[in-house]
Design a protein around this motif. Structure first.
Motif, PDB file in Angstrom:
ATOM      1  N   GLU A  78       0.780  -1.208  -0.077  1.00  0.00           N
ATOM      2  CA  GLU A  78      -0.059   0.063   0.015  1.00  0.00           C
ATOM      3  C   GLU A  78       0.867   1.122  -0.041  1.00  0.00           C
ATOM      4  OE1 GLU A  78      -3.184   0.172   2.419  1.00  0.00           O
ATOM      5  OE2 GLU A  78      -3.609  -1.888   2.726  1.00  0.00           O
ATOM      6  N   TYR A  79       1.956   1.170   0.353  1.00  0.00           N
ATOM      7  CA  TYR A  79       2.861   2.413   0.472  1.00  0.00           C
ATOM      8  C   TYR A  79       4.334   1.773   0.000  1.00  0.00           C
ATOM      9  CZ  TYR A  79       4.527   0.965   4.996  1.00  0.00           C
ATOM     10  OH  TYR A  79       4.972   0.143   6.152  1.00  0.00           O
ATOM     11  N   TYR A  80       5.247   2.804  -0.184  1.00  0.00           N
ATOM     12  CA  TYR A  80       6.635   2.022  -0.538  1.00  0.00           C
ATOM     13  C   TYR A  80       7.520   2.032   0.626  1.00  0.00           C
ATOM     14  CZ  TYR A  80       5.600   3.019  -5.565  1.00  0.00           C
ATOM     15  OH  TYR A  80       5.125   2.631  -6.801  1.00  0.00           O
ATOM     16  N   LEU A  81       7.444   0.761   1.138  1.00  0.00           N
ATOM     17  CA  LEU A  81       8.355   0.405   2.394  1.00  0.00           C
ATOM     18  C   LEU A  81       9.782   0.551   1.505  1.00  0.00           C
ATOM     19  CD1 LEU A  81       8.809  -0.379   5.202  1.00  0.00           C
ATOM     20  CD2 LEU A  81       8.391  -2.831   4.544  1.00  0.00           C
ATOM     21  N   GLU A  82       9.857   0.187   0.516  1.00  0.00           N
ATOM     22  CA  GLU A  82      11.064   0.521  -0.329  1.00  0.00           C
ATOM     23  C   GLU A  82      10.610   0.443  -1.970  1.00  0.00           C
ATOM     24  OE1 GLU A  82      13.169  -1.596  -2.581  1.00  0.00           O
ATOM     25  OE2 GLU A  82      11.277  -2.776  -3.122  1.00  0.00           O
ATOM     26  N   SER A  83      11.226   1.442  -2.682  1.00  0.00           N
ATOM     27  CA  SER A  83      10.716   1.664  -4.061  1.00  0.00           C
ATOM     28  C   SER A  83      12.003   1.689  -4.771  1.00  0.00           C
ATOM     29  CB  SER A  83      10.070   3.064  -4.346  1.00  0.00           C
ATOM     30  OG  SER A  83      10.722   3.894  -3.958  1.00  0.00           O
ATOM     31  N   TYR A  84      12.115   0.992  -6.194  1.00  0.00           N
ATOM     32  CA  TYR A  84      13.151   1.005  -7.090  1.00  0.00           C
ATOM     33  C   TYR A  84      13.191   2.316  -7.638  1.00  0.00           C
ATOM     34  CZ  TYR A  84      15.730  -1.083 -10.923  1.00  0.00           C
ATOM     35  OH  TYR A  84      16.553  -1.681 -11.714  1.00  0.00           O
ATOM     36  N   TRP A  85      14.717   2.647  -7.635  1.00  0.00           N
ATOM     37  CA  TRP A  85      15.009   4.019  -7.750  1.00  0.00           C
ATOM     38  C   TRP A  85      14.860   4.389  -9.148  1.00  0.00           C
ATOM     39  CZ3 TRP A  85      18.971   5.290 -11.256  1.00  0.00           C
ATOM     40  CH2 TRP A  85      19.905   4.242 -11.402  1.00  0.00           C
ATOM     41  N   LEU A 134      -3.353  12.055  -3.634  1.00  0.00           N
ATOM     42  CA  LEU A 134      -1.936  11.604  -4.059  1.00  0.00           C
ATOM     43  C   LEU A 134      -1.997  10.372  -3.264  1.00  0.00           C
ATOM     44  CD1 LEU A 134       0.295  14.929  -3.310  1.00  0.00           C
ATOM     45  CD2 LEU A 134      -1.071  13.933  -5.438  1.00  0.00           C
ATOM     46  N   ARG A 135      -1.221   9.431  -3.809  1.00  0.00           N
ATOM     47  CA  ARG A 135      -0.888   7.987  -3.124  1.00  0.00           C
ATOM     48  C   ARG A 135       0.429   7.409  -3.814  1.00  0.00           C
ATOM     49  NH1 ARG A 135      -4.449   7.906  -7.330  1.00  0.00           N
ATOM     50  NH2 ARG A 135      -4.532   6.115  -8.699  1.00  0.00           N
ATOM     51  N   SER A 136       0.684   6.567  -3.300  1.00  0.00           N
ATOM     52  CA  SER A 136       1.795   5.817  -3.725  1.00  0.00           C
ATOM     53  C   SER A 136       1.879   5.586  -5.238  1.00  0.00           C
ATOM     54  CB  SER A 136       2.235   4.412  -2.942  1.00  0.00           C
ATOM     55  OG  SER A 136       2.686   4.690  -1.702  1.00  0.00           O
ATOM     56  N   GLY A 137       3.132   6.233  -5.942  1.00  0.00           N
ATOM     57  CA  GLY A 137       3.109   6.006  -7.252  1.00  0.00           C
ATOM     58  C   GLY A 137       2.266   6.956  -8.141  1.00  0.00           C
ATOM     59  N   ALA A 138       1.634   7.977  -7.342  1.00  0.00           N
ATOM     60  CA  ALA A 138       0.851   8.868  -8.073  1.00  0.00           C
ATOM     61  C   ALA A 138       0.972  10.303  -7.279  1.00  0.00           C
ATOM     62  CB  ALA A 138      -0.546   8.424  -8.139  1.00  0.00           C
ATOM     63  N   GLY A 139       2.065  10.948  -7.360  1.00  0.00           N
ATOM     64  CA  GLY A 139       2.181  12.089  -6.860  1.00  0.00           C
ATOM     65  C   GLY A 139       2.617  12.236  -5.339  1.00  0.00           C
ATOM     66  N   ARG A 140       2.572  11.059  -4.600  1.00  0.00           N
ATOM     67  CA  ARG A 140       3.048  11.110  -3.267  1.00  0.00           C
ATOM     68  C   ARG A 140       4.394  10.707  -3.270  1.00  0.00           C
ATOM     69  NH1 ARG A 140       0.101   9.560   2.018  1.00  0.00           N
ATOM     70  NH2 ARG A 140       1.574   9.420   3.423  1.00  0.00           N
ATOM     71  N   ARG A 141       5.139  11.376  -2.019  1.00  0.00           N
ATOM     72  CA  ARG A 141       6.455  11.227  -1.876  1.00  0.00           C
ATOM     73  C   ARG A 141       6.746   9.655  -1.598  1.00  0.00           C
ATOM     74  NH1 ARG A 141       7.404  15.481   2.888  1.00  0.00           N
ATOM     75  NH2 ARG A 141       7.381  17.257   1.640  1.00  0.00           N
ATOM     76  N   PRO A 142       7.814   8.955  -2.476  1.00  0.00           N
ATOM     77  CA  PRO A 142       8.188   7.570  -2.135  1.00  0.00           C
ATOM     78  C   PRO A 142       8.649   7.556  -0.662  1.00  0.00           C
ATOM     79  CG  PRO A 142       9.433   8.322  -3.617  1.00  0.00           C
ATOM     80  CD  PRO A 142       8.483   9.396  -3.261  1.00  0.00           C
ATOM     81  N   PHE A 143       8.015   6.784   0.284  1.00  0.00           N
ATOM     82  CA  PHE A 143       8.680   6.715   1.612  1.00  0.00           C
ATOM     83  C   PHE A 143       9.937   6.512   1.555  1.00  0.00           C
ATOM     84  CE2 PHE A 143       8.706   3.975   5.587  1.00  0.00           C
ATOM     85  CZ  PHE A 143       9.134   5.174   6.523  1.00  0.00           C
ATOM     86  N   VAL A 144      10.436   5.392   1.002  1.00  0.00           N
ATOM     87  CA  VAL A 144      11.923   4.887   0.841  1.00  0.00           C
ATOM     88  C   VAL A 144      12.225   4.702  -0.714  1.00  0.00           C
ATOM     89  CG1 VAL A 144      13.655   3.207   1.456  1.00  0.00           C
ATOM     90  CG2 VAL A 144      11.929   3.815   3.143  1.00  0.00           C
ATOM     91  N   THR A 145      13.384   5.199  -1.065  1.00  0.00           N
ATOM     92  CA  THR A 145      13.870   5.057  -2.573  1.00  0.00           C
ATOM     93  C   THR A 145      15.185   4.270  -2.476  1.00  0.00           C
ATOM     94  OG1 THR A 145      13.075   7.091  -3.318  1.00  0.00           O
ATOM     95  CG2 THR A 145      14.677   6.067  -4.609  1.00  0.00           C
ATOM     96  N   HIS A 146      15.140   2.949  -3.114  1.00  0.00           N
ATOM     97  CA  HIS A 146      16.143   2.097  -2.911  1.00  0.00           C
ATOM     98  C   HIS A 146      16.988   1.878  -3.827  1.00  0.00           C
ATOM     99  CE1 HIS A 146      17.399  -2.335  -1.280  1.00  0.00           C
ATOM    100  NE2 HIS A 146      18.289  -1.379  -1.373  1.00  0.00           N
ATOM    101  N   PHE A 147      18.175   2.206  -3.886  1.00  0.00           N
ATOM    102  CA  PHE A 147      19.139   2.345  -4.889  1.00  0.00           C
ATOM    103  C   PHE A 147      19.977   0.858  -5.258  1.00  0.00           C
ATOM    104  CE2 PHE A 147      18.391   6.692  -4.454  1.00  0.00           C
ATOM    105  CZ  PHE A 147      18.647   7.271  -5.566  1.00  0.00           C
TER     106      PHE A 147
END
Length: 428
Positions: A294-301, A350-363
């Motif tokens: 439901e939210y970016y506990l980690e998101s692919y950079w 705004l939601r994850s993947g649609a304008g909301r800040r990603p919680f964590v960006t993982h490189f």
């Protein structure tokens, strides 16, 4: 007369001194009958921040000479041991069921990448900023607690030892060194996971379904929360048996590459090993695993960094419409203002993947320290985008101190005018 008075005074004080010594002897004798050693007595005031540092004189699991911190020694009865310790430390027991400790780290040696140590410093600062704002403690480790378990396997012995070192903590939050907090306001909804012991970002169809849909990227083991309990100790025991220190290590390579058709290298890795355990031994583990989506506990950079400019513009527009969100405030109350932002974000759609800040960006794949990045990436792109992500996050911190970066590519900052962003930006 003066001599007699002096003798009486001396006699009284000797009596008091001997009486006090006798009472102290009786107290120490009674204490030694139930204690393994004597501890100094401290007197704390109500405002003393170190009031929780006193220890019990009674025996706890720490006094067992057979107890081992090693990942290779199985832990038994951990729930009982931890509960007994908390019963001896009532102040720490209060609120323990929601207490979180962040754990992260890096390799022991100097980085080979010329800018690697600088990047690691900034990545650590990012995590320290988040923990300071949200009231979490952080443990940074740069030693291999099991020499054969390096690289991505190094996290297992660290987490296990941390659980034992911190029985007052309910959750261990593991963060890879190359993961960046890019929403400093967002707080983990820990109450959501009351019936689970492992929280990791993932997709159920890629983890649990059989056939070609099963993927070694069905979850990401670089960022996760794991409960400090016997279940977790057992999971790490099974997980570690697939690692490089295990005599069965080489046999797991063919098993994992056969199970996950998209696994690009033959040796076992921590991520595919974890997916194998929770999917192939589902009855034992799956019910206690929460795959967060439901939210970016980690998101692919790769899919995130290009949107930072647009996201900043949308948040700026929200602040222009909502005076309360742009009010100056102390960092200590930042969580309060983060809470005010939430209904405004939802109202804006705004939601994850649609304008909301990603919680964590993982490189993932960038390898900032070694420089041995995924060959499909350009190294300079990794470092540049990591810098943009760190500045994007740093702006959220610096704003409370009255400054912002001139742009996401710059280390230079400017002073933010009163009532920003309703007023014009004035560079100084």
């Amino acid at each position: 007369m003066a001599l007699q008075s002096r003798i009486r005074w001396l006699s009284c004080n000797v009596f008091l001194l001997l009486g006090g010594a006798f009472l102290l002897f009786l107290f120490n004798s009674s204490l030694s009958s139930t204690s393994i050693f004597k501890l100094p007595t401290y007197v704390f005031t109500a405002g003393d921040r170190f009031v929780d540092e006193i220890d019990t004189p009674d025996q706890t699991f720490y006094d067992d000479p057979k107890l081992s911190y090693s990942i290779e020694r199985r832990m038994k009865n951990w729930d009982h041991k931890r509960k007994a310790w908390l019963n001896h430390h009532r102040r720490l027991a209060s609120g323990a069921d929601e207490r979180i400790l962040m754990v992260t780290g890096s390799q022991p040696a100097t980085c080979k990448n010329p800018i690697g140590d600088h990047l690691l410093l900034r990545l650590l600062k990012n995590k320290m900023d988040y923990c300071r704002i949200h009231g979490y403690d952080i443990f940074y480790n740069n030693a291999y607690l099991q020499p054969q378990m390096d690289s991505f396997w190094a996290k297992l012995p660290i987490i296990r030892a941390t659980m034992m070192a911190h029985p007052e903590v309910e959750w261990i939050w593991w963060m890879d060194s190359d993961a960046v907090f890019t929403d400093m306001d967002f707080k983990i909804p820990i109450e959501r996971y009351k019936n689970h012991n492992l929280v990791v970002h993932g997709w159920p169809n890629m983890v649990y379904e059989k056939g070609d849909n099963k993927s070694w990227t069905g979850l990401n083991a670089g960022v996760f929360l794991i409960r400090n309990c016997q279940w977790s100790m057992d999971l790490m025991d099974s997980w570690a048996k697939m690692g490089p220190q295990s005599p069965d290590y080489k046999k797991w390579g063919p098993i994992l590459t056969t199970t996950f058709k998209d696994k690009p290298f033959p040796l076992p890795d921590d991520q595919s090993a974890l997916i194998y355990l929770i999917s192939m031994e589902g009855r034992k583990w799956a019910d206690k695993v929460y795959l967060e989506g439901e939210y970016y506990l980690e998101s692919y950079w790769i899919g995130m960094v290009g949107w930072y400019g647009n996201i900043t513009a949308q948040y700026t527009e929200m602040e222009k419409r909502e005076p309360g969100l742009r009010r100056r405030h102390a960092e200590r109350v930042s969580r309060f203002y983060g809470g005010l932002r939430e209904p405004v974000i939802k109202k804006a759609g705004l939601r994850s993947g649609a304008g909301r800040r990603p919680f964590v960006t993982h490189f993932t794949g960038c390898q900032p320290c070694s420089g041995n990045h995924n060959p499909t990436y350009d190294g300079d792109t990794c470092w540049q985008e990591m810098g943009r992500a760190l500045n994007f996050a740093d702006n959220q911190v610096l704003r409370t101190y009255g400054f912002l970066h001139q742009d996401l590519e710059s280390s230079a900052v400017y002073s933010v005018p009163f009532d920003y962003p309703h007023t014009n930006i004035i560079h100084q």
